[in-house]
Design a protein around this motif. Structure first.
Motif, PDB file in Angstrom:
ATOM      1  N   ALA A 150      60.691  86.419  -1.340  1.00  0.00           N
ATOM      2  CA  ALA A 150      61.740  86.839  -0.325  1.00  0.00           C
ATOM      3  C   ALA A 150      61.752  86.402   0.830  1.00  0.00           C
ATOM      4  O   ALA A 150      60.638  85.713   1.331  1.00  0.00           O
ATOM      5  CB  ALA A 150      61.590  88.372  -0.549  1.00  0.00           C
ATOM      6  N   VAL A 151      62.755  86.627   1.636  1.00  0.00           N
ATOM      7  CA  VAL A 151      62.685  86.305   2.943  1.00  0.00           C
ATOM      8  C   VAL A 151      61.542  86.715   3.757  1.00  0.00           C
ATOM      9  O   VAL A 151      61.110  87.649   3.628  1.00  0.00           O
ATOM     10  CB  VAL A 151      64.057  86.690   3.709  1.00  0.00           C
ATOM     11  N   PRO A 152      60.842  85.850   4.572  1.00  0.00           N
ATOM     12  CA  PRO A 152      59.626  86.151   5.208  1.00  0.00           C
ATOM     13  C   PRO A 152      59.930  87.301   6.348  1.00  0.00           C
ATOM     14  O   PRO A 152      59.827  86.824   7.464  1.00  0.00           O
ATOM     15  CB  PRO A 152      59.034  84.950   5.697  1.00  0.00           C
ATOM     16  N   GLU A 153      59.985  88.443   6.028  1.00  0.00           N
ATOM     17  CA  GLU A 153      60.433  89.559   6.914  1.00  0.00           C
ATOM     18  C   GLU A 153      59.380  90.815   6.727  1.00  0.00           C
ATOM     19  O   GLU A 153      58.420  90.638   5.590  1.00  0.00           O
ATOM     20  CB  GLU A 153      61.742  90.060   6.763  1.00  0.00           C
ATOM     21  N   LYS A 154      59.395  91.550   7.701  1.00  0.00           N
ATOM     22  CA  LYS A 154      58.663  92.792   7.525  1.00  0.00           C
ATOM     23  C   LYS A 154      58.463  93.508   6.099  1.00  0.00           C
ATOM     24  O   LYS A 154      57.442  93.814   5.534  1.00  0.00           O
ATOM     25  CB  LYS A 154      59.027  93.679   8.594  1.00  0.00           C
ATOM     26  N   LEU A 155      59.886  93.595   5.692  1.00  0.00           N
ATOM     27  CA  LEU A 155      59.848  94.268   4.429  1.00  0.00           C
ATOM     28  C   LEU A 155      59.104  93.614   3.011  1.00  0.00           C
ATOM     29  O   LEU A 155      58.358  94.285   2.374  1.00  0.00           O
ATOM     30  CB  LEU A 155      61.230  94.546   3.940  1.00  0.00           C
ATOM     31  N   LEU A 156      59.182  92.156   3.163  1.00  0.00           N
ATOM     32  CA  LEU A 156      58.129  91.523   2.132  1.00  0.00           C
ATOM     33  C   LEU A 156      56.918  91.913   2.173  1.00  0.00           C
ATOM     34  O   LEU A 156      55.904  92.269   1.420  1.00  0.00           O
ATOM     35  CB  LEU A 156      58.418  90.073   2.281  1.00  0.00           C
ATOM     36  N   ASP A 157      56.363  91.972   3.991  1.00  0.00           N
ATOM     37  CA  ASP A 157      54.962  92.257   4.004  1.00  0.00           C
ATOM     38  C   ASP A 157      54.502  93.766   3.667  1.00  0.00           C
ATOM     39  O   ASP A 157      53.519  94.063   2.847  1.00  0.00           O
ATOM     40  CB  ASP A 157      54.701  92.165   5.544  1.00  0.00           C
ATOM     41  N   GLU A 158      55.332  94.566   3.983  1.00  0.00           N
ATOM     42  CA  GLU A 158      55.136  96.011   3.610  1.00  0.00           C
ATOM     43  C   GLU A 158      55.130  96.378   2.152  1.00  0.00           C
ATOM     44  O   GLU A 158      54.336  96.842   1.382  1.00  0.00           O
ATOM     45  CB  GLU A 158      56.426  97.018   4.216  1.00  0.00           C
ATOM     46  N   THR A 159      56.070  95.825   1.484  1.00  0.00           N
ATOM     47  CA  THR A 159      56.245  96.044   0.159  1.00  0.00           C
ATOM     48  C   THR A 159      55.006  95.251  -0.869  1.00  0.00           C
ATOM     49  O   THR A 159      54.510  95.957  -1.568  1.00  0.00           O
ATOM     50  CB  THR A 159      57.347  95.285  -0.588  1.00  0.00           C
ATOM     51  N   THR A 160      54.511  94.248  -0.481  1.00  0.00           N
ATOM     52  CA  THR A 160      53.325  93.775  -0.893  1.00  0.00           C
ATOM     53  C   THR A 160      52.233  94.221  -0.550  1.00  0.00           C
ATOM     54  O   THR A 160      51.166  94.634  -1.592  1.00  0.00           O
ATOM     55  CB  THR A 160      53.088  92.207  -0.383  1.00  0.00           C
ATOM     56  N   ALA A 161      52.043  94.862   0.437  1.00  0.00           N
ATOM     57  CA  ALA A 161      50.870  95.697   0.908  1.00  0.00           C
ATOM     58  C   ALA A 161      50.855  97.084   0.181  1.00  0.00           C
ATOM     59  O   ALA A 161      50.097  97.475  -0.468  1.00  0.00           O
ATOM     60  CB  ALA A 161      50.835  96.112   2.435  1.00  0.00           C
ATOM     61  N   GLU A 162      51.915  97.509  -0.080  1.00  0.00           N
ATOM     62  CA  GLU A 162      52.077  98.957  -0.716  1.00  0.00           C
ATOM     63  C   GLU A 162      51.845  98.720  -1.937  1.00  0.00           C
ATOM     64  O   GLU A 162      51.199  99.533  -2.822  1.00  0.00           O
ATOM     65  CB  GLU A 162      53.558  99.284  -0.641  1.00  0.00           C
TER      66      GLU A 162
END
Length: 169
Positions: A20-32
Motif C-alpha cells: 500500500a501507499v507508505p502512509e500512516k494507515l499502512l503502519d497502523e494496520t500492520t502494527a494492529e
C-alpha cells in the motif's frame, strides 16, 4: 476493504504481505494485525502503485516465498467531469485501478505456473461498471476492465488449478 481482507486472512492463520501507499494507515494496520495475530507474519511494503517501478519492492519482499493467494484490491475514485480532471491524475487513477493489477497478476500467476502450484487471484471490482457513471467515468471504466480481465483469466487458468474470483462489493 483491504484491511478487512488482511484481518480475515490473519484470522485463518495465513501470513500476509500488505502492499500500500507508505502512509500512516499502512503502519497502523500492520502494527494492529501483528499485535492481534502474533502467530501470523504480517509484512508491509510501502509502494506508490501509480508509479512505474513499484514491483521492485514487492518482488524483493516476496523473493523465495510461495505466494499462492493474491488480492488485487488497490483502487481509488476521482470525481468530476472527465475533461476537468488533470490528465496526470487520470493516468495515476488508471495505473492504480488497472495497471498495478496487471503487473501483480502477471508476476504471481507466472510464479504459480512455473512451479505447477495451485493458487487463487482475487480482484476487487465494483458494480459501478454496469451503469453510466457521469463524474466517475474513470472509476466505472477501470472496474469494467477489472471485471472482464478477471473473468477471462478465470477461464484461462482453471485447468491449471488457479482460481480467479472477481468481487463486486
Amino acid at each position: 476493504i483491504g484491511k478487512s481482507i488482511v484481518e480475515r486472512l490473519c484470522q485463518q492463520g495465513i501470513n500476509v504481505i500488505i502492499v500500500a501507499v507508505p502512509e500512516k494507515l499502512l503502519d497502523e494496520t500492520t502494527a494492529e494485525m501483528c499485535e492481534r495475530f502474533p502467530d501470523v507474519t504480517v509484512t508491509k511494503v510501502g509502494a506508490d502503485l501509480s508509479k512505474p517501478g513499484f514491483m521492485a519492492a514487492v518482488a524483493k519482499e516476496t523473493k523465495g516465498k510461495d505466494v499462492k493467494l493474491l488480492f488485487c484490491n488497490a483502487g481509488f475514485m476521482i470525481t468530476g467531469f472527465y475533461a476537468d480532471v488533470p490528465i496526470g491524475k487520470t493516468k495515476a487513477n488508471a495505473a492504480v485501478n488497472v495497471g498495478c493489477h496487471l503487473e501483480l497478476a502477471h508476476e504471481y500467476i507466472n510464479r504459480l505456473l512455473a512451479k505447477k502450484q495451485k493458487g487463487a487471484v482475487f480482484f476487487t471490482s465494483s458494480p459501478a461498471w454496469m451503469l453510466p457513471s457521469p463524474t466517475a467515468a474513470m472509476y466505472a471504466g477501470t472496474k469494467a476492465f477489472v471485471t472482464h480481465f478477471g473473468v477471462s483469466l478465470a477461464a484461462e487458468l482453471k485447468s491449471e488449478g488457479i482460481d480467479v474470483c472477481v468481487a463486486h462489493p
